[in-house]
Enzyme design. Structure first.
Site, PDB file in Angstrom:
ATOM      1  N   ASP A  45       8.943  -0.978  33.180  1.00 11.93           N
ATOM      2  CA  ASP A  45      10.224  -0.268  33.020  1.00 11.93           C
ATOM      3  C   ASP A  45      10.021   1.216  33.301  1.00 11.93           C
ATOM      4  O   ASP A  45       9.266   1.894  32.608  1.00 11.93           O
ATOM      5  CB  ASP A  45      10.753  -0.449  31.601  1.00 11.93           C
ATOM      6  CG  ASP A  45      12.131   0.179  31.448  1.00 11.93           C
ATOM      7  OD1 ASP A  45      13.104  -0.438  31.927  1.00 11.93           O
ATOM      8  OD2 ASP A  45      12.233   1.284  30.885  1.00 11.93           O
ATOM      9  N   TYR A  50      11.995   9.944  33.716  1.00 13.43           N
ATOM     10  CA  TYR A  50      10.664  10.037  33.106  1.00 13.43           C
ATOM     11  C   TYR A  50       9.721  10.928  33.929  1.00 13.43           C
ATOM     12  O   TYR A  50       8.634  11.278  33.467  1.00 13.43           O
ATOM     13  CB  TYR A  50      10.035   8.642  32.912  1.00 13.43           C
ATOM     14  CG  TYR A  50      10.861   7.692  32.064  1.00 13.43           C
ATOM     15  CD1 TYR A  50      11.900   8.156  31.246  1.00 13.43           C
ATOM     16  CD2 TYR A  50      10.627   6.321  32.072  1.00 13.43           C
ATOM     17  CE1 TYR A  50      12.671   7.290  30.480  1.00 13.43           C
ATOM     18  CE2 TYR A  50      11.393   5.446  31.297  1.00 13.43           C
ATOM     19  CZ  TYR A  50      12.423   5.943  30.519  1.00 13.43           C
ATOM     20  OH  TYR A  50      13.184   5.067  29.761  1.00 13.43           O
ATOM     21  N   LEU A 195       9.522  -0.399  18.574  1.00  9.96           N
ATOM     22  CA  LEU A 195       8.536   0.057  17.594  1.00  9.96           C
ATOM     23  C   LEU A 195       8.978   1.305  16.839  1.00  9.96           C
ATOM     24  O   LEU A 195       8.202   1.868  16.057  1.00  9.96           O
ATOM     25  CB  LEU A 195       7.180   0.299  18.281  1.00  9.96           C
ATOM     26  CG  LEU A 195       6.616  -0.898  19.059  1.00  9.96           C
ATOM     27  CD1 LEU A 195       5.204  -0.593  19.576  1.00  9.96           C
ATOM     28  CD2 LEU A 195       6.589  -2.161  18.204  1.00  9.96           C
ATOM     29  N   SER A 253       2.539   2.069  25.436  1.00 12.52           N
ATOM     30  CA  SER A 253       1.413   2.694  24.742  1.00 12.52           C
ATOM     31  C   SER A 253       0.526   3.376  25.770  1.00 12.52           C
ATOM     32  O   SER A 253       0.424   2.923  26.911  1.00 12.52           O
ATOM     33  CB  SER A 253       0.590   1.676  23.945  1.00 12.52           C
ATOM     34  OG  SER A 253      -0.510   2.359  23.368  1.00 12.52           O
ATOM     35  N   ARG A 258      -3.903  -1.060  22.443  1.00 12.60           N
ATOM     36  CA  ARG A 258      -2.527  -1.345  22.008  1.00 12.60           C
ATOM     37  C   ARG A 258      -1.734  -2.029  23.124  1.00 12.60           C
ATOM     38  O   ARG A 258      -0.888  -2.887  22.856  1.00 12.60           O
ATOM     39  CB  ARG A 258      -1.828  -0.051  21.605  1.00 12.60           C
ATOM     40  CG  ARG A 258      -2.279   0.492  20.262  1.00 12.60           C
ATOM     41  CD  ARG A 258      -1.494   1.737  19.925  1.00 12.60           C
ATOM     42  NE  ARG A 258      -1.796   2.244  18.604  1.00 12.60           N
ATOM     43  CZ  ARG A 258      -1.316   3.394  18.122  1.00 12.60           C
ATOM     44  NH1 ARG A 258      -0.519   4.147  18.877  1.00 12.60           N
ATOM     45  NH2 ARG A 258      -1.617   3.791  16.904  1.00 12.60           N
ATOM     46  N   ASN A 262       0.176  -5.481  22.357  1.00 17.36           N
ATOM     47  CA  ASN A 262       1.633  -5.600  22.422  1.00 17.36           C
ATOM     48  C   ASN A 262       2.119  -6.747  23.309  1.00 17.36           C
ATOM     49  O   ASN A 262       3.276  -7.156  23.211  1.00 17.36           O
ATOM     50  CB  ASN A 262       2.243  -4.274  22.891  1.00 17.36           C
ATOM     51  CG  ASN A 262       2.034  -3.165  21.876  1.00 17.36           C
ATOM     52  OD1 ASN A 262       1.678  -3.423  20.736  1.00 17.36           O
ATOM     53  ND2 ASN A 262       2.248  -1.926  22.290  1.00 17.36           N
TER      54      ASN A 262
END
Ligand SMILES: NC(=O)c1ccc[n+]([C@@H]2O[C@H](COP(=O)([O-])OP(=O)(O)OC[C@H]3O[C@@H](n4cnc5c(N)ncnc54)[C@H](OP(=O)(O)O)[C@@H]3O)[C@@H](O)[C@H]2O)c1
Length: 304
Positions: A45, A50, A195, A253, A258, A262
């Site tokens: 994504d 970003y 999260l 992450s 992680r 996930n």
């Protein structure tokens, strides 16, 4: 409950767990996207906003996985007068995806979204997305941060229905009515910031996780207790809760261990009694955009 497995894809062929890239630098995006794909993620994504799509593109390339195995979403930043960001018209929307594809080193994306209904030109932008699908630069089109009223606005204008809506969704922000509406209208639900209830969410300087931290305490007590009973981490519990509500979930992450954790949410199930206890934690409180001082679902300027 529908089948939930690592290889399950939803109605738009999207793998159920996606790797998010918000708050990654260009270099981190390259490293983490590649790590995520190597760990088994097949859904990435991204977003114009970003400012790291060059890195995301390099990460995809470095992983060396065949294009048709990967589902890539990206988003149009629509412009926002309050931030002094010019609003994009039809042609600029078309050009934006073309530029993003160059940065991502891709010929098409699988899903293109309007990031939020922040512009008075949002119907014109939607028309451009319809065209982008027609010319094959995206396989599917959708929206993000659209409430029922905003989606109805598109339908009332006689335009194509959004195939998906990406929204904030976690126990503290459960969006019950909107979730029901999307289900009734066959709009694929995608959850972001699953999260957000964790004490470890966006804790690095400048990430903004400290805002509203105090409202998470009750949720953390309950998720900690249930996670301990199920012998999983709280992160896995929260992602699995979203999946069992019928959502595709996104998770970000910067840390390889992680990233792997996930994706590992297919080896346990949350029993109904625990699902119900977690459902009771809803506060209808959006958290993800709080650091920017707005709730993107509530700021749409009136259409001209
Ligand atoms: N459409 C929209 O408006 C919108 C808004 C927000 C997000 N999104 C998308 O959704 C994605 C996911 O949302 P998000 O960025 O808020 O991510 P998230 O996965 O909900 O949370 C990420 C945060 O949790 C920490 N974390 C990750 N895994 C963890 C684990 N296993 N245990 C403990 N802490 C963990 C991360 O820290 P480390 O990085 O230090 O591990 C980071 O601070 C975004 O990246 C973006 O692609 C979209």
């Amino acid at each position: 409950m529908k089948e939930i497995s690592k290889s399950t894809r939803n109605e738009i062929d999207m793998p159920l767990v996606g790797f998010g890239t918000y708050q990654l630098s260009v270099e981190q995006a390259e490293f983490c996207v590649s790590e995520a794909l190597k760990a088994g993620f097949r859904h990435i994504d991204s977003a114009e906003g970003y400012q790291n799509e060059v890195g995301t593109g390099k990460g995809i390339k470095a992983a060396g996985i065949s294009r048709d195995e990967i589902f890539v979403t990206t988003k149009l930043f629509p412009g926002f007068q309050q931030w002094g960001a010019p609003e994009k018209n039809y042609e600029q929307t078309i050009d934006t995806l073309k530029n993003q594809l160059t940065q991502l080193q891709l010929e098409y994306v699988d899903l293109y979204l309007i990031h939020a209904p922040l512009s008075v030109l949002r119907l014109e932008q939607w028309n451009a997305l319809v065209e982008l699908k027609k010319i094959g630069l995206t396989k599917h089109i959708g929206v993000s941060n659209y409430n029922e009223e905003r989606i109805t606005e598109i339908l009332d204008a006689g335009l194509a229905k959004p195939e998906a809506n990406q929204i904030e969704f976690h126990p503290i922000c459960a969006q019950i009515d909107l979730t029901r509406y999307m289900k009734e209208n066959s709009i694929v639900p995608i959850a972001y910031s699953s999260l957000a209830p964790l004490s470890t969410w966006r804790v690095e300087e400048g990430q903004g996780g400290e805002i509203l931290a105090e409202i998470k305490e009750k949720c953390q007590m309950v998720t900690n207790e249930i996670a301990t009973k199920l012998k999983v981490t709280e992160a896995k519990l929260l992602l699995r809760w979203g999946l069992q509500h019928g959502y595709s979930v996104l998770t970000k992450s910067s840390k390889p261990e992680r990233i792997r954790e996930n994706l590992n949410v297919f080896d346990f199930e949350i029993p109904d009694t625990y699902m119900e206890r977690i459902n009771q934690l809803n506060q209808n409180q959006a958290i993800a955009w709080a650091a920017s001082g707005l709730n993107p679902m509530e700021v749409a300027p009136a259409l001209k």
